[in-house]
Design an enzyme around this catalytic site. Sequence first.
Site, PDB file in Angstrom:
ATOM      1  N   LYS A 129       0.848  -1.193   0.000  1.00 20.78           N
ATOM      2  CA  LYS A 129       0.000   0.000   0.000  1.00 20.78           C
ATOM      3  C   LYS A 129       0.885   1.246   0.000  1.00 20.78           C
ATOM      4  O   LYS A 129       1.898   1.294   0.708  1.00 20.78           O
ATOM      5  CB  LYS A 129      -0.916  -0.032   1.228  1.00 20.78           C
TER       6      LYS A 129
ATOM      7  N   SER B 176      -9.540   1.740   3.180  1.00 19.24           N
ATOM      8  CA  SER B 176      -8.729   2.490   2.247  1.00 19.24           C
ATOM      9  C   SER B 176      -7.725   1.632   1.474  1.00 19.24           C
ATOM     10  O   SER B 176      -7.099   2.104   0.532  1.00 19.24           O
ATOM     11  CB  SER B 176      -7.965   3.588   3.001  1.00 19.24           C
TER      12      SER B 176
ATOM     13  N   SER C  35      -9.569  -0.696   7.520  1.00 23.10           N
ATOM     14  CA  SER C  35      -9.175  -0.525   6.122  1.00 23.10           C
ATOM     15  C   SER C  35      -8.476  -1.702   5.477  1.00 23.10           C
ATOM     16  O   SER C  35      -8.133  -1.649   4.299  1.00 23.10           O
ATOM     17  CB  SER C  35      -8.285   0.723   5.984  1.00 23.10           C
TER      18      SER C  35
END
Length: 466
Positions: free
Chosen positions: A58, A133, A157
Amino acid sequence: MSALVRRAEEAAERILRAESRGLNAVLAFDREVLLGQARTVAGREAELPLAGMTVAVKDNIATVEYPTTCASRILEGYRSPYQATAVRKLKEAGALIACKTNLDEFAMGSSTEHSAFGRTLHPLDPERVPGGSSGGSAALVAAGAVDAALGSETGGSVRQPAAFCGVVGIKPTYGRVSRYGLVAFGSSLDQIGVLARDVNTAARVLSVISGPDERDFTSAPIDPVRVPPACEHLSGIKVGIPEEYLPPDLDPAIRRGVERARRLLEEARAVVKEISLPHTPLAVPAYYIIAPAEASSNLARYDGVRYGRRIEGDKLDVGELFRRTRGRGFGAEVRRRIIVGTYVLSAGYYEAYYRRAVAARSAIARDFANAFDPSRGGVDLILAPTTPTTAFKAGEKLDDPVSMYLADVFVCPANLANVPAISLPIGRDQGLPVGIQLIGPQFSEERLLQAASVLERLADPEEELR
């Protein structure tokens, strides 16, 4: 060409193929960087536990191979001078850092629609969101482009996009995995988690990245997670289902998913019973006070002077420089949360909002502690839905932030209580994945992974829930 380098070539092709379909899950990728790592690892497969495993990262986790932008214009093109501890450990174990993945800007969102570089598509239905996210990480794993991915959790997330995309996502206990190199959002909540297509792969990655780290004073002095041995049944394990997680208006498909998981756990000889976590209704409001408050402090450094993009102009005073830089560098959702966080910390409102939210957080943590307390006849694990619905359509909640925030209703309590949780697919509703989660006491990751692997073996994640 060695077999490992050939596998890396194939992974590169899968990543490019996924992106050519418009998935937009990748923010940075270099085929030669990936193959170079593979050549370094080749020949040492026997000594490295993750040799050749492709892992996406990420883009709020620092790497030296690729920029770290947090999907924000204010950090566009930024290259970190150091790498996150979790990334370093992966590389030392022979894993290949495949690419950096898209996310909601600074990890603030539940749909990966708040990225400055465009939204990520759901891998099964391009009209829907992959969750957030960590939506880019979840979508890339679900698309079969990489073996696993690192995500981050502040309020769900990792688990929420895992449920939307039909993959496994684990959030460890706060302190299990070093936060060194994770760009701060809410420092008392932020954690690095793992997404994978199966429980065993997630466990292997977690076993490598977990453990104490002298660079992170919040990391716990506890040995790394061990990959649990295979288990045929869950005899003697007590599982609780909180009544607050099954409200009357819960989506019927999600309820059927929990019911299927309950039947399978009982089939595996676990004892399942109803429990109560009475302060659950306070979780979302408490989270959306505490997390923005911490974000308003953490993001103050991005001012165009110390960090981040700088908006130049003639005769700008310092105040105007800050306003222009932050106004143009941050997206709407990040600005909204900074404003909320600054407001609840301001004189006259701190007592009314922030202090009460901290008290609510303590009450939620006590609920979990009581539920797991053996002296109170407590349970070993908790079974609950991961999300209130399956993946919603893109744009559906953008104009209603409160509705978007409520997508975190079943995941943010575990973050507030600092307990581990894992989401795994239990079936489908009209082709869309449905996820359930198991939650355990602090530092119970091995038991959690073992129970999840038994449930995974019994469930058919592609079977329609009826």
